[in-house]
Design a protein around this motif. Structure first.
Motif, PDB file in Angstrom:
ATOM      1  N   GLY A 264       8.483 -38.339 -36.854  1.00  0.00           N
ATOM      2  CA  GLY A 264       7.882 -37.269 -36.071  1.00  0.00           C
ATOM      3  C   GLY A 264       8.875 -36.235 -35.589  1.00  0.00           C
ATOM      4  N   TYR A 265       9.997 -36.072 -36.297  1.00  0.00           N
ATOM      5  CA  TYR A 265      11.013 -35.093 -35.913  1.00  0.00           C
ATOM      6  C   TYR A 265      10.916 -33.861 -36.818  1.00  0.00           C
ATOM      7  N   PRO A 266      11.157 -32.668 -36.284  1.00  0.00           N
ATOM      8  CA  PRO A 266      11.199 -31.484 -37.144  1.00  0.00           C
ATOM      9  C   PRO A 266      12.346 -31.587 -38.155  1.00  0.00           C
ATOM     10  N   LEU A 267      12.073 -31.213 -39.393  1.00  0.00           N
ATOM     11  CA  LEU A 267      13.103 -31.151 -40.434  1.00  0.00           C
ATOM     12  C   LEU A 267      13.615 -29.725 -40.491  1.00  0.00           C
ATOM     13  N   VAL A 268      14.905 -29.544 -40.258  1.00  0.00           N
ATOM     14  CA  VAL A 268      15.461 -28.199 -40.160  1.00  0.00           C
ATOM     15  C   VAL A 268      16.659 -28.057 -41.081  1.00  0.00           C
ATOM     16  N   GLN A 269      16.927 -26.816 -41.472  1.00  0.00           N
ATOM     17  CA  GLN A 269      18.143 -26.457 -42.173  1.00  0.00           C
ATOM     18  C   GLN A 269      19.016 -25.616 -41.241  1.00  0.00           C
ATOM     19  N   GLY A 270      20.226 -25.337 -41.686  1.00  0.00           N
ATOM     20  CA  GLY A 270      21.160 -24.626 -40.812  1.00  0.00           C
ATOM     21  C   GLY A 270      20.617 -23.306 -40.308  1.00  0.00           C
ATOM     22  N   ASP A 271      19.875 -22.576 -41.152  1.00  0.00           N
ATOM     23  CA  ASP A 271      19.338 -21.282 -40.748  1.00  0.00           C
ATOM     24  C   ASP A 271      18.254 -21.399 -39.680  1.00  0.00           C
ATOM     25  N   ASP A 272      17.706 -22.593 -39.510  1.00  0.00           N
ATOM     26  CA  ASP A 272      16.664 -22.781 -38.495  1.00  0.00           C
ATOM     27  C   ASP A 272      17.235 -22.913 -37.088  1.00  0.00           C
ATOM     28  N   LEU A 273      18.545 -23.139 -36.984  1.00  0.00           N
ATOM     29  CA  LEU A 273      19.174 -23.365 -35.690  1.00  0.00           C
ATOM     30  C   LEU A 273      20.128 -22.226 -35.358  1.00  0.00           C
ATOM     31  N   THR A 274      20.319 -21.995 -34.086  1.00  0.00           N
ATOM     32  CA  THR A 274      21.289 -21.004 -33.628  1.00  0.00           C
ATOM     33  C   THR A 274      21.913 -21.494 -32.329  1.00  0.00           C
ATOM     34  N   VAL A 275      23.149 -21.096 -32.090  1.00  0.00           N
ATOM     35  CA  VAL A 275      23.856 -21.469 -30.863  1.00  0.00           C
ATOM     36  C   VAL A 275      23.972 -20.239 -29.972  1.00  0.00           C
ATOM     37  N   ARG A 276      23.484 -20.366 -28.755  1.00  0.00           N
ATOM     38  CA  ARG A 276      23.575 -19.276 -27.781  1.00  0.00           C
ATOM     39  C   ARG A 276      23.942 -19.859 -26.423  1.00  0.00           C
ATOM     40  N   ASP A 277      24.961 -19.273 -25.825  1.00  0.00           N
ATOM     41  CA  ASP A 277      25.424 -19.711 -24.501  1.00  0.00           C
ATOM     42  C   ASP A 277      25.792 -21.189 -24.481  1.00  0.00           C
ATOM     43  N   GLY A 278      26.285 -21.696 -25.609  1.00  0.00           N
ATOM     44  CA  GLY A 278      26.731 -23.079 -25.659  1.00  0.00           C
ATOM     45  C   GLY A 278      25.629 -24.092 -25.884  1.00  0.00           C
ATOM     46  N   TYR A 279      24.412 -23.637 -26.149  1.00  0.00           N
ATOM     47  CA  TYR A 279      23.290 -24.531 -26.421  1.00  0.00           C
ATOM     48  C   TYR A 279      22.776 -24.283 -27.838  1.00  0.00           C
ATOM     49  N   VAL A 280      22.165 -25.319 -28.411  1.00  0.00           N
ATOM     50  CA  VAL A 280      21.576 -25.205 -29.741  1.00  0.00           C
ATOM     51  C   VAL A 280      20.082 -24.984 -29.596  1.00  0.00           C
ATOM     52  N   TRP A 281      19.591 -23.993 -30.321  1.00  0.00           N
ATOM     53  CA  TRP A 281      18.178 -23.630 -30.228  1.00  0.00           C
ATOM     54  C   TRP A 281      17.534 -23.680 -31.615  1.00  0.00           C
ATOM     55  N   LEU A 282      16.284 -24.091 -31.640  1.00  0.00           N
ATOM     56  CA  LEU A 282      15.479 -24.079 -32.855  1.00  0.00           C
ATOM     57  C   LEU A 282      14.672 -22.791 -32.890  1.00  0.00           C
ATOM     58  N   LYS A 283      14.833 -22.033 -33.979  1.00  0.00           N
ATOM     59  CA  LYS A 283      14.075 -20.795 -34.149  1.00  0.00           C
ATOM     60  C   LYS A 283      12.671 -21.138 -34.653  1.00  0.00           C
ATOM     61  N   SER A 284      11.677 -20.823 -33.857  1.00  0.00           N
ATOM     62  CA  SER A 284      10.303 -21.163 -34.211  1.00  0.00           C
ATOM     63  C   SER A 284       9.401 -19.971 -33.964  1.00  0.00           C
ATOM     64  N   LEU A 285       8.151 -20.076 -34.406  1.00  0.00           N
ATOM     65  CA  LEU A 285       7.188 -19.002 -34.171  1.00  0.00           C
ATOM     66  C   LEU A 285       6.893 -18.832 -32.688  1.00  0.00           C
ATOM     67  N   GLU A 286       7.101 -19.890 -31.908  1.00  0.00           N
ATOM     68  CA  GLU A 286       6.855 -19.823 -30.465  1.00  0.00           C
ATOM     69  C   GLU A 286       8.077 -19.347 -29.687  1.00  0.00           C
ATOM     70  N   GLY A 287       9.138 -18.968 -30.399  1.00  0.00           N
ATOM     71  CA  GLY A 287      10.369 -18.547 -29.747  1.00  0.00           C
ATOM     72  C   GLY A 287      11.445 -19.608 -29.874  1.00  0.00           C
ATOM     73  N   LEU A 288      12.564 -19.433 -29.192  1.00  0.00           N
ATOM     74  CA  LEU A 288      13.666 -20.384 -29.247  1.00  0.00           C
ATOM     75  C   LEU A 288      13.334 -21.643 -28.451  1.00  0.00           C
ATOM     76  N   GLN A 289      13.575 -22.799 -29.072  1.00  0.00           N
ATOM     77  CA  GLN A 289      13.308 -24.088 -28.437  1.00  0.00           C
ATOM     78  C   GLN A 289      14.612 -24.877 -28.349  1.00  0.00           C
ATOM     79  N   LEU A 290      14.933 -25.390 -27.165  1.00  0.00           N
ATOM     80  CA  LEU A 290      16.180 -26.107 -26.947  1.00  0.00           C
ATOM     81  C   LEU A 290      16.202 -27.411 -27.740  1.00  0.00           C
ATOM     82  N   VAL A 291      17.325 -27.680 -28.426  1.00  0.00           N
ATOM     83  CA  VAL A 291      17.512 -28.902 -29.206  1.00  0.00           C
ATOM     84  C   VAL A 291      18.488 -29.807 -28.459  1.00  0.00           C
ATOM     85  N   ASP A 292      18.133 -31.077 -28.332  1.00  0.00           N
ATOM     86  CA  ASP A 292      18.960 -32.023 -27.585  1.00  0.00           C
ATOM     87  C   ASP A 292      19.774 -32.945 -28.488  1.00  0.00           C
ATOM     88  N   VAL A 293      19.180 -33.421 -29.567  1.00  0.00           N
ATOM     89  CA  VAL A 293      19.847 -34.376 -30.461  1.00  0.00           C
ATOM     90  C   VAL A 293      19.612 -33.937 -31.898  1.00  0.00           C
TER      91      VAL A 293
END
Length: 759
Positions: A264-293
C-alpha cells in the motif's frame, strides 16, 4: 565413479509410476530429499506421498498452471544484455525446497546474529571506527570499496538498528550445516518474487500446502510495515512511506511495483520527489506531500546526483542532506552496500567475537583477501582450485571459477591480482547440497541455494520463514553464480503446529488517518495514466479501421469490383492521414495498395503512428504504473502484448491471419477499457485516464470523418464509405434498426455526431 556420474541407491520396490523412481543422488553431495540410505527424509514424506498419488501428468498440469498464473500476472526478471529479450518470464519449479522447523530454528538464530553483526559493522565504519583501531578490519578493504560513501560519515538513523533490511544467500555445506554464500544489504531483491512464488504455489497446491503445514509469510510483511513506520522522523503515527524505484527499465521493476501494491505504498521515481528546505516532498496532483520514509530500490551511488554520481537520473538532488538532518529515513541507508564486500567474510569470525563474544552460527566458505601478502600468495599459488571474486559488484565478471581457467587465463588473472590485490578475494570451492527439480516429467537432483530476508523489529530482527530458492540448470553446475541460469523455487518451512493467519491490515485508531492518503497520486503516474487512455483508444481505432479494410479486401464475392478497390483506397488514405504515415501525398487514394501499405501500418516500429509503435507506447505507459492495475487488468495487458507479438510474427502480408489477430487484439483492448471503466475507483487517476481516452476518441473520430466525408463522392462510393464507417465505429446494427435500408449522409452524421445517446 567419475565426478559427473550420478549414483543410484534408492529402494528397488518403488512403484513404476512413482516420480521418484529414477531419482539419482548427486555424488559427494548432501541431498535435501533423500538420505544416505535411500530413504525419503521425514519432513519430505508428506509431500512425496502427495505427488506420488498425483502422478506425473497431474503434477505437470499443476506446474503449467502455476507458470500460466505467473505469466498472466506479468512476473518478469529482466537481465541486461540477455539474448532472450527484455522481458524474461519467471521460471518457477513445481517442487519446493522443504526445510524442517528444527533445522530452521538454527538458521533463524544464525541469520539474526549475522544481521546484528552487519548492523554493528555499518554503524562502526561510519561512526567510531573501532574495528580499524583494533586491527580487526583493514582500512584498505573498506575505503577502496565502491560501496563506501564518505558522504554518509557520522550520520545515524533515528532507530536502534542502522541496517533496516538484510538478505542472505544460503546453501547446505559439506558439514550438513547451512552456510552463508552472499550478503545483500544495499537493496535486497527477491522479497516480492518470494511472495508471488508463494501465492502461485498456495493457489495450485492448496491442499498440499495445508497438509505440509507450511509457515506463512504474512508475519514477515507485517513486521516490515511496522519496522518502516517505527523509524519515521518524530515517530509519526501514520508516516508517508514510498518505494523509490529506478523505473520500468530496471531488471526487478516488477518486484518494486508488486511490493508497492501489496504494502500500500506509493511507487515513485526520482522525478516524483523533490527536496525543499531540507525535507523530501512527493509531487502529486494534490500538491506537495511530505515523505517520511523511503524504501530505496536505487543503488547507493545513484540516489543523489548532487553529492554522488552526477550522471544519475534515478535519484533525488539533496536527498542525502535531508537524511542528514533527520527529516527523512532511507531504508537501507546510503553506504550500506559496503557490507556486500566478499572480503569481509575473512574477518567476520573475529568481528563476531569482538562485538558479541560469540562464534558465528552460520559459517561461510574459507576466504582470503588478496590485500594481505600471506593471503595473496596463497591465492596465487592455488588459483586453479579456488573461486576468484571481485569485491566490487559492478565488475564484470565478478566471479571466476579457477578450475575452468586455461593456463593462459590463469596467468592473466594472476597479473590482474598482482596489479590490484585489494580488489580480489579467493574462496574455496564448496560442493553444496542438491534438491529435486521437476524436469521432463521426472525428478532430478540439482545443486540449490536459497535467499532469506530480515527486517528490523524493535531492537532485533524478524526473519522471513522461507525465501526464494534457485536450482542449477544442469547437474554439472555447482557454483550458481549466474543469475540468468537456473530455476526458481519456493522455500517451505514446515511446522508441527498449525500456523495462525496474520493479516496485514491496520486496526484501531490509525485506520482513519491512514485513509487520508488514498487519493495521493504522483504527478508522473498521473501523466502516464492520461497517456494510457490515449494510446489505448488510438490503438483500438487504428485496429478497427485496419480490420474494415482487410474485410473489404478479402471478401471474395466483391473482390475485383472497381468501386470496392476505390473504397479500400480511400479508407487506407484516411488511415494514413490519421496516423501521419502518408509517404507520398501526390499518390491518389485509388493507387494505394493494401499489400504494400498495411504491413507498414501494422509492423513498422519506426513509424510513430503505426499500430506497433502505438501498442509499444501503450505498454510502456501501462508498465510505468504497474502498481495501479488489478490482477485481472494486468492479465488483459499481457493478452494485448501476446496478440501484438503474434501480429509481428506474421510472414509478410497475410490478410486472413492478420484479421484473426486483429479481432483478438480488439477484443483485448475492449476488455482493458471495460476493466478500467468498471473496476477502477473514480479517483484522480481514473479521471485522467478517462480524459485521455475521450480526447483521443474525439480527435481520431474527427480525423476519420474529415478524411472520408468532407470530399464529395459518387452515390455508390458514398454508400460503401458510409457503411464502412458504421461498421468501423460499431454503429451498423443501430443504424439498420433505426433507418432500415436507407443510407444517407445526413442520417449517418446525425447518428455519429449529434446523437447524445450514442456512445
Amino acid at each position: 565413479m567419475s565426478a559427473n556420474t550420478a549414483e543410484t541407491n534408492l529402494p528397488p520396490d518403488i512403484p513404476a509410476h512413482d516420480l521418484c523412481r529414477h531419482y539419482s543422488r548427486l555424488p559427494a553431495s548432501y541431498d535435501e530429499m533423500w538420505d544416505e540410505n535411500g530413504q525419503v527424509r521425514k519432513h519430505w514424506e508428506t509431500y512425496r506421498q502427495a505427488i506420488r498419488a498425483m502422478g506425473c501428468d497431474e503434477l505437470e498440469r499443476c506446474h503449467q498452471e502455476a507458470l500460466r498464473m505467473l505469466r498472466q500476472n506479468g512476473i518478469t526478471y529482466n537481465i541486461h544484455g540477455d539474448p532472450h529479450g527484455v522481458h524474461r518470464y519467471w521460471k518457477l519449479d513445481a517442487i519446493p525446497l522443504i526445510l524442517k522447523d528444527e533445522d530452521w530454528a538454527a538458521v533463524e538464530s544464525g541469520l539474526k546474529q549475522r544481521a546484528r553483526i552487519m548492523d554493528l559493522i555499518l554503524a562502526d565504519i561510519y561512526g567510531p571506527r573501532t574495528l580499524f583501531r583494533e586491527k580487526l578490519l583493514p582500512v584498505e578493504l573498506i575505503y577502496h570499496h565502491s560501496g563506501f560513501l564518505r558522504q554518509w560519515n557520522d550520520v545515524k538513523l533515528p532507530a536502534p538498528r542502522q541496517l533496516l533490511l538484510y538478505g542472505a544467500d544460503l546453501a547446505r555445506g559439506p558439514d550438513q550445516r547451512m552456510w552463508v554464500m552472499n550478503d545483500h544489504s544495499q537493496n535486497p531483491t527477491g522479497i516480492g518474487y518470494t511472495l508471488e512464488n508463494r501465492t502461485a504455489m498456495a493457489h495450485v497446491f492448496s491442499g498440499l500446502f495445508r497438509e505440509c503445514r507450511v509457515q506463512r509469510l504474512s508475519n514477515f510483511f507485517r513486521a516490515l510495515r511496522a519496522g518502516l513506520a517505527a523509524v519515521a522522523p518524530n515517530r509519526k503515527e501514520s508516516p508517508r512511506i514510498v518505494i523509490l524505484t529506478p523505473g520500468p527499465g530496471d531488471e526487478t521493476y516488477f518486484e518494486h511495483a508488486y511490493l508497492a501494491a501489496y504494502l500500500g505504498y506509493p511507487l515513485v521515481q526520482g522525478d516524483d520527489l523533490t527536496v525543499r528546505d531540507g525535507y523530501v516532498w512527493l509531487k502529486s496532483l494534490e500538491g506537495l506531500q511530505l515523505v517520511d520514509v523511503i524504501l530505496r530500490q536505487v543503488d547507493d551511488v545513484l540516489c543523489d546526483p548532487l553529492e554522488l554520481s552526477q550522471e544519475s537520473r534515478q535519484g533525488v538532488a539533496g536527498l542525502l542532506e535531508a537524511a542528514r538532518r533527520g527529516n527523512v529515513v532511507l531504508a537501507n541507508p546510503p553506504g550500506a552496500g559496503v557490507l556486500e564486500n566478499p572480503g569481509l567474510l575473512a574477518f567476520l569470525p573475529g568481528i563476531a567475537r569482538h562485538f558479541l563474544q560469540q562464534d558465528l552460527i552460520l559459517p561461510s566458505a574459507a576466504t582470503w583477501w588478496c590485500g594481505q601478502k600471506t593471503e595473496r600468495d596463497y591465492v596465487l599459488e592455488h588459483l586453479g582450485r579456488l573461486v576468484i571474486k571481485s569485491i566490487h559488484r559492478s565488475d564484470s565478471p565478478r566471479t571466476v571459477l579457477g578450475p575452468n581457467l586455461s593456463a593462459a587465463e590463469q596467468k592473466l588473472w594472476k597479473e590482474r591480482i598482482e596489479a590490484h590485490p585489494h580488489r580480489y578475494v579467493g574462496q574455496e570451492m564448496v560442493r553444496f547440497s542438491s534438491a529435486p527439480v521437476l524436469t521432463e516429467g521426472r525428478l532430478v537432483p540439482r545443486h540449490s541455494i536459497f535467499r532469506s530476508f530480515l527486517t528490523s523489529q524493535n531492537d532485533d530482527y524478524a526473519v522471513m520463514p522461507g525465501g526464494i530458492a534457485r536450482s542449477a540448470a544442469d547437474h554439472l553446475n555447482t557454483s550458481l553464480t549466474n543469475p540468468s541460469g537456473g530455476i526458481f523455487k519456493d522455500t517451505w518451512i514446515t511446522t508441527s503446529k498449525p500456523h495462525r493467519h496474520v493479516s496485514l491490515w491496520l486496526r484501531g485508531s490509525r485506520v482513519g488517518k491512514t485513509l487520508k492518503g488514498i487519493s495521493i497520486l504522483p504527478s508522473r503516474a498521473a501523466e502516464n495514466l492520461f497517456w494510457v487512455g490515449r494510446y489505448a483508444e488510438r490503438a483500438e481505432a487504428i485496429a478497427r479501421v485496419l480490420r474494415t479494410i482487410l474485410h473489404l479486401y478479402t471478401e471474395g464475392d466483391r473482390f475485383g469490383d472497381e468501386a470496392d478497390l476505390t473504397c479500400i483506397g480511400h479508407l487506407l488514405d484516411s488511415l494514413l492521414q490519421m496516423t501521419l504515415t502518408r509517404k507520398d501525398p501526390a499518390v491518389p487514394p485509388g493507387q494505394l495498395r493494401p499489400e504494400k501499405e498495411i504491413p507498414v501500418l501494422v509492423l513498422d516500429m519506426k513509424q510513430p503512428g503505426s499500430l506497433s509503435a502505438t501498442l509499444q507506447s501503450l505498454l510502456n505507459a501501462t508498465y510505468s504504473v504497474r502498481d495501479r492495475w488489478s490482477t485481472d487488468t494486468w492479465r488483459v495487458v499481457n493478452d494485448i502484448e501476446e496478440h501484438w507479438t503474434a501480429l509481428q510474427q506474421l510472414p509478410g502480408f497475410n490478410p486472413p491471419r492478420m484479421l484473426r489477430n486483429l479481432d483478438q487484439l480488439i477484443t483485448a483492448l475492449m476488455a482493458f477499457a471495460g476493466l478500467c471503466m468498471e473496476s477502477m475507483s473514480r479517483e484522480s487517476g481514473w479521471v485522467l485516464l478517462d480524459i485521455g481516452r475521450r480526447i483521443e476518441r474525439a480527435l481520431m473520430f474527427i480525423d476519420f470523418i474529415q478524411a472520408n466525408l468532407v470530399k464529395p463522392h459518387e452515390t455508390q462510393m458514398e454508400h460503401l464509405i458510409l457503411e464502412a464507417m458504421l461498421v468501423t465505429t460499431e454503429n451498423i446494427i443501430t443504424y439498420r434498426r433505426r433507418y432500415r435500408s436507407y443510407m444517407e449522409l445526413e442520417t449517418v452524421l446525425d447518428l455519429l455526431l449529434l446523437d447524445e445517446k450514442n456512445p
